[in-house]
Design a protein around this motif. Structure first.
Motif, PDB file in Angstrom:
ATOM      1  N   ALA A  30     -61.071 -38.889  26.107  1.00  9.58           N
ATOM      2  CA  ALA A  30     -62.158 -37.659  25.727  1.00  9.58           C
ATOM      3  C   ALA A  30     -61.907 -36.886  24.591  1.00  9.58           C
ATOM      4  O   ALA A  30     -62.642 -36.331  24.085  1.00  9.58           O
ATOM      5  N   LEU A  31     -60.545 -36.687  24.522  1.00 11.18           N
ATOM      6  CA  LEU A  31     -60.194 -35.836  23.371  1.00 11.18           C
ATOM      7  C   LEU A  31     -60.565 -36.177  22.235  1.00 11.18           C
ATOM      8  O   LEU A  31     -61.209 -35.715  21.100  1.00 11.18           O
ATOM      9  N   VAL A  32     -59.963 -37.698  21.853  1.00 13.33           N
ATOM     10  CA  VAL A  32     -60.430 -38.427  20.582  1.00 13.33           C
ATOM     11  C   VAL A  32     -62.077 -38.286  20.500  1.00 13.33           C
ATOM     12  O   VAL A  32     -62.468 -38.175  19.250  1.00 13.33           O
ATOM     13  N   ASN A  33     -62.773 -38.639  21.503  1.00 13.09           N
ATOM     14  CA  ASN A  33     -64.057 -38.732  21.446  1.00 13.09           C
ATOM     15  C   ASN A  33     -64.748 -37.148  20.891  1.00 13.09           C
ATOM     16  O   ASN A  33     -65.987 -37.278  20.825  1.00 13.09           O
ATOM     17  N   THR A  34     -64.034 -36.166  20.913  1.00 12.26           N
ATOM     18  CA  THR A  34     -64.610 -34.730  20.629  1.00 12.26           C
ATOM     19  C   THR A  34     -64.643 -34.769  19.117  1.00 12.26           C
ATOM     20  O   THR A  34     -65.191 -33.924  18.723  1.00 12.26           O
ATOM     21  N   ASP A  35     -64.090 -35.504  18.442  1.00 10.92           N
ATOM     22  CA  ASP A  35     -63.916 -35.727  17.018  1.00 10.92           C
ATOM     23  C   ASP A  35     -64.770 -36.873  16.503  1.00 10.92           C
ATOM     24  O   ASP A  35     -64.630 -37.866  16.412  1.00 10.92           O
ATOM     25  N   SER A  36     -65.924 -36.633  16.415  1.00  8.98           N
ATOM     26  CA  SER A  36     -67.278 -37.682  16.195  1.00  8.98           C
ATOM     27  C   SER A  36     -67.899 -37.374  14.902  1.00  8.98           C
ATOM     28  O   SER A  36     -68.175 -35.979  14.395  1.00  8.98           O
ATOM     29  N   ALA A  37     -68.399 -38.388  14.303  1.00 12.99           N
ATOM     30  CA  ALA A  37     -69.096 -38.223  13.162  1.00 12.99           C
ATOM     31  C   ALA A  37     -70.475 -37.401  13.143  1.00 12.99           C
ATOM     32  O   ALA A  37     -70.814 -36.674  12.456  1.00 12.99           O
ATOM     33  N   ASP A  38     -71.123 -37.603  14.400  1.00 18.09           N
ATOM     34  CA  ASP A  38     -72.180 -36.886  14.725  1.00 18.09           C
ATOM     35  C   ASP A  38     -72.313 -35.251  15.160  1.00 18.09           C
ATOM     36  O   ASP A  38     -73.107 -34.546  14.651  1.00 18.09           O
ATOM     37  N   ALA A  39     -71.203 -35.007  15.661  1.00 20.86           N
ATOM     38  CA  ALA A  39     -71.012 -33.492  15.996  1.00 20.86           C
ATOM     39  C   ALA A  39     -69.648 -33.153  16.194  1.00 20.86           C
ATOM     40  O   ALA A  39     -68.774 -34.162  17.059  1.00 20.86           O
ATOM     41  N   GLU A  40     -69.167 -31.917  16.194  1.00 20.05           N
ATOM     42  CA  GLU A  40     -67.828 -31.464  16.451  1.00 20.05           C
ATOM     43  C   GLU A  40     -67.790 -31.367  18.138  1.00 20.05           C
ATOM     44  O   GLU A  40     -68.576 -30.449  18.873  1.00 20.05           O
ATOM     45  N   GLY A  41     -66.896 -32.105  19.030  1.00 17.79           N
ATOM     46  CA  GLY A  41     -67.086 -31.994  20.283  1.00 17.79           C
ATOM     47  C   GLY A  41     -66.197 -30.600  20.852  1.00 17.79           C
ATOM     48  O   GLY A  41     -66.441 -30.231  21.869  1.00 17.79           O
ATOM     49  N   LEU A  42     -65.483 -29.927  19.978  1.00 17.15           N
ATOM     50  CA  LEU A  42     -64.643 -28.747  20.256  1.00 17.15           C
ATOM     51  C   LEU A  42     -65.098 -27.757  19.266  1.00 17.15           C
ATOM     52  O   LEU A  42     -64.087 -27.616  18.316  1.00 17.15           O
ATOM     53  N   PRO A  43     -66.406 -27.362  19.095  1.00 18.79           N
ATOM     54  CA  PRO A  43     -66.625 -26.251  17.914  1.00 18.79           C
ATOM     55  C   PRO A  43     -66.219 -25.026  18.447  1.00 18.79           C
ATOM     56  O   PRO A  43     -66.019 -24.270  17.258  1.00 18.79           O
ATOM     57  N   ASP A  44     -65.689 -24.599  19.328  1.00 18.29           N
ATOM     58  CA  ASP A  44     -65.124 -23.283  19.593  1.00 18.29           C
ATOM     59  C   ASP A  44     -64.283 -23.107  20.756  1.00 18.29           C
ATOM     60  O   ASP A  44     -63.969 -24.206  21.509  1.00 18.29           O
ATOM     61  N   VAL A  45     -63.667 -21.950  21.047  1.00 22.72           N
ATOM     62  CA  VAL A  45     -62.663 -21.748  22.211  1.00 22.72           C
ATOM     63  C   VAL A  45     -63.261 -22.335  23.572  1.00 22.72           C
ATOM     64  O   VAL A  45     -62.751 -22.602  24.284  1.00 22.72           O
ATOM     65  N   ALA A  46     -64.636 -21.698  23.647  1.00 28.73           N
ATOM     66  CA  ALA A  46     -65.418 -21.851  24.867  1.00 28.73           C
ATOM     67  C   ALA A  46     -65.447 -23.589  25.102  1.00 28.73           C
ATOM     68  O   ALA A  46     -65.504 -23.878  26.494  1.00 28.73           O
ATOM     69  N   ALA A  47     -65.618 -24.280  24.214  1.00 29.55           N
ATOM     70  CA  ALA A  47     -65.569 -25.746  24.368  1.00 29.55           C
ATOM     71  C   ALA A  47     -64.378 -26.062  24.788  1.00 29.55           C
ATOM     72  O   ALA A  47     -64.263 -27.048  25.754  1.00 29.55           O
ATOM     73  N   LEU A  48     -63.380 -25.756  24.138  1.00 29.70           N
ATOM     74  CA  LEU A  48     -61.911 -26.144  24.610  1.00 29.70           C
ATOM     75  C   LEU A  48     -61.804 -25.599  26.117  1.00 29.70           C
ATOM     76  O   LEU A  48     -61.035 -26.397  26.902  1.00 29.70           O
ATOM     77  N   ASP A  49     -62.237 -24.544  26.422  1.00 26.62           N
ATOM     78  CA  ASP A  49     -62.191 -23.837  27.783  1.00 26.62           C
ATOM     79  C   ASP A  49     -62.664 -24.984  28.766  1.00 26.62           C
ATOM     80  O   ASP A  49     -62.303 -25.410  29.731  1.00 26.62           O
ATOM     81  N   ALA A  50     -63.838 -25.517  28.368  1.00 24.46           N
ATOM     82  CA  ALA A  50     -64.462 -26.384  28.951  1.00 24.46           C
ATOM     83  C   ALA A  50     -63.909 -27.689  29.336  1.00 24.46           C
ATOM     84  O   ALA A  50     -63.876 -28.213  30.385  1.00 24.46           O
ATOM     85  N   PHE A  51     -63.322 -28.116  28.178  1.00 27.61           N
ATOM     86  CA  PHE A  51     -62.552 -29.285  28.069  1.00 27.61           C
ATOM     87  C   PHE A  51     -61.319 -29.231  29.194  1.00 27.61           C
ATOM     88  O   PHE A  51     -61.159 -30.174  29.874  1.00 27.61           O
ATOM     89  N   PHE A  52     -60.627 -28.024  29.017  1.00 36.21           N
ATOM     90  CA  PHE A  52     -59.527 -27.790  29.866  1.00 36.21           C
ATOM     91  C   PHE A  52     -59.811 -27.911  31.359  1.00 36.21           C
ATOM     92  O   PHE A  52     -58.992 -28.618  32.074  1.00 36.21           O
ATOM     93  N   THR A  53     -60.915 -27.454  31.700  1.00 32.75           N
ATOM     94  CA  THR A  53     -61.290 -27.388  33.108  1.00 32.75           C
ATOM     95  C   THR A  53     -61.646 -28.658  33.579  1.00 32.75           C
ATOM     96  O   THR A  53     -61.413 -29.249  34.543  1.00 32.75           O
ATOM     97  N   ALA A  54     -62.576 -29.362  32.457  1.00 31.06           N
ATOM     98  CA  ALA A  54     -62.987 -30.557  33.138  1.00 31.06           C
ATOM     99  C   ALA A  54     -62.139 -31.659  33.223  1.00 31.06           C
ATOM    100  O   ALA A  54     -62.303 -32.664  33.983  1.00 31.06           O
TER     101      ALA A  54
END
Length: 181
Positions: A16-40
């Motif tokens: 899932a972490l690898v897939n946040t680095d996509s050519a289509d879009a940044e899956g971890l654009p900000d700290v809030a997205a990291l917070d959501a990843f941390f929780t998920a």
């Protein structure tokens, strides 16, 4: 369950972490997205909620992605480097509602370090059990996603259901176009 619970969690979180680095879009654009990843992904322990932490986790992704493209020997080199860089020392730990499982760095280690080591420990189990074939790249030609096939029959081909659906629609359209006179 094919592997220990912490191994499966580590593998799925690494993919899932690898897939946040996509050519289509940044899956971890900000700290809030990291917070959501941390929780998920049910991470526990230290989490600083900072831009510096986010940058260090983004920097980990290319190292992990290489594993999905590497042979066994290179995979082992990457795993050993991840463990060595963190001075990992595996110990059995029980916390929250989880039974005993392995942690190789303290819970107050930086999140990027813990993510790297959890991935390395889980990947080491795949190497030891001769199951590196469970690491796959998405079968949809225009997707750069990765996956861990934990199915019993080793049939998973797509990183997410949406990719499978897109591939099915494309195949259907191709069959329809081929059947037209």
């Amino acid at each position: 369950m094919l592997f220990a619970h912490d191994t499966e969690c580590g593998l799925l979180a690494a993919a899932a972490l690898v897939n946040t680095d996509s050519a289509d879009a940044e899956g971890l654009p900000d700290v809030a997205a990291l917070d959501a990843f941390f929780t998920a992904h049910n991470w526990s322990g230290r989490h600083e909620h900072t831009e510096a932490e986010l940058r260090s986790i983004r920097a980990l992704r290319p190292r992990l992605r290489r594993i999905w493209h590497a042979d066994e020997d290179e995979t082992v080199e990457i795993i050993n480097a991840l463990l060595r860089d963190a001075s990992a020392l595996p110990q059995l730990i029980r916390h929250d509602e989880h039974p005993y499982h392995l942690h190789a760095v303290p819970r107050d280690a930086p999140l990027a370090t813990r993510m790297a080591v959890e991935a390395a420990m889980a990947l080491a189990d795949l190497v030891r059990s001769g199951e590196l074939g469970r690491l796959r790249r998405c079968a949809r030609p225009d997707c750069d996603g990765v996956l861990v096939d934990l199915s019993k029959n080793r049939s998973r081909r797509f990183c997410e259901a949406a990719c499978g659906n897109r591939a099915a629609v494309s195949a259907y359209r191709a069959r329809k176009a081929a059947s037209r006179p």
